[in-house]
Design a protein around this motif. Structure first.
Motif, PDB file in Angstrom:
ATOM      1  N   CYS A  18      49.205  43.695  45.515  1.00  0.00           N
ATOM      2  CA  CYS A  18      48.177  44.575  44.604  1.00  0.00           C
ATOM      3  C   CYS A  18      47.281  43.449  43.770  1.00  0.00           C
ATOM      4  O   CYS A  18      46.201  44.196  43.299  1.00  0.00           O
ATOM      5  CB  CYS A  18      48.869  45.405  43.580  1.00  0.00           C
ATOM      6  SG  CYS A  18      50.052  46.807  44.440  1.00  0.00           S
ATOM      7  N   GLU A  69      46.774  52.955  51.085  1.00  0.00           N
ATOM      8  CA  GLU A  69      46.590  54.457  51.205  1.00  0.00           C
ATOM      9  C   GLU A  69      46.399  54.948  49.802  1.00  0.00           C
ATOM     10  O   GLU A  69      45.823  56.025  49.521  1.00  0.00           O
ATOM     11  CB  GLU A  69      48.100  54.780  51.406  1.00  0.00           C
ATOM     12  CG  GLU A  69      48.302  55.060  53.067  1.00  0.00           C
ATOM     13  CD  GLU A  69      49.792  55.166  53.367  1.00  0.00           C
ATOM     14  OE1 GLU A  69      50.463  55.921  52.579  1.00  0.00           O
ATOM     15  OE2 GLU A  69      49.957  55.031  54.473  1.00  0.00           O
ATOM     16  N   LYS A  70      46.601  54.258  48.884  1.00  0.00           N
ATOM     17  CA  LYS A  70      46.499  54.527  47.275  1.00  0.00           C
ATOM     18  C   LYS A  70      44.958  54.514  47.141  1.00  0.00           C
ATOM     19  O   LYS A  70      44.395  55.104  46.232  1.00  0.00           O
ATOM     20  CB  LYS A  70      47.228  53.489  46.359  1.00  0.00           C
ATOM     21  CG  LYS A  70      48.468  53.660  46.025  1.00  0.00           C
ATOM     22  CD  LYS A  70      49.120  52.909  45.238  1.00  0.00           C
ATOM     23  CE  LYS A  70      50.727  53.233  45.083  1.00  0.00           C
ATOM     24  NZ  LYS A  70      51.412  52.166  43.954  1.00  0.00           N
ATOM     25  N   ARG A  71      44.326  53.677  47.765  1.00  0.00           N
ATOM     26  CA  ARG A  71      42.644  53.636  47.748  1.00  0.00           C
ATOM     27  C   ARG A  71      42.124  54.502  48.769  1.00  0.00           C
ATOM     28  O   ARG A  71      40.910  54.411  48.868  1.00  0.00           O
ATOM     29  CB  ARG A  71      42.320  52.039  48.158  1.00  0.00           C
ATOM     30  CG  ARG A  71      42.605  51.196  47.331  1.00  0.00           C
ATOM     31  CD  ARG A  71      42.083  49.752  47.289  1.00  0.00           C
ATOM     32  NE  ARG A  71      42.606  48.859  46.648  1.00  0.00           N
ATOM     33  CZ  ARG A  71      42.017  47.634  46.579  1.00  0.00           C
ATOM     34  NH1 ARG A  71      41.238  47.205  47.492  1.00  0.00           N
ATOM     35  NH2 ARG A  71      42.676  46.705  45.524  1.00  0.00           N
TER      36      ARG A  71
END
Length: 95
Positions: A18, A69-71
């Motif tokens: 991250c 996926e968070k982006r």
């Protein structure tokens, strides 16, 4: 004990992927993360299934996929064959 060790290892790898601001690392660009996932996927799928290096590559790949996926970046679209898939937005961007 082994399960706890694996959980801690996964968390540490996730933090490294991250690029946490707390660690003083710059945030990787979307393009850099996509390239990193593709490289790790090659190592994961091309390695020996019982090799620690292969398993570590698979774990790091999964962590990178989670960040993507968070982006809002996914491998798809889901309605085509694998050979036609590419990086797409998971959900349409809101205007």
């Amino acid at each position: 004990m082994m399960k706890q060790t694996l959980v801690v290892l996964a968390l540490l790898m996730g933090a490294a992927v991250c690029g946490s601001a707390h660690a003083g690392r710059p945030r990787l660009s979307d393009q850099a993360l996509m390239a990193k996932e593709e490289n790790l996927n090659d190592q994961c799928r091309g390695g020996l299934g019982t090799s620690r290096a292969t398993m570590a590559a698979c774990d790091r790949r999964d962590a990178v996929l989670g960040v993507l996926e968070k982006r809002n970046i996914c491998w798809g679209p889901r309605d085509v064959i694998e050979a036609e898939m590419h990086w797409v937005r998971c959900k349409p961007l809101k205007p």
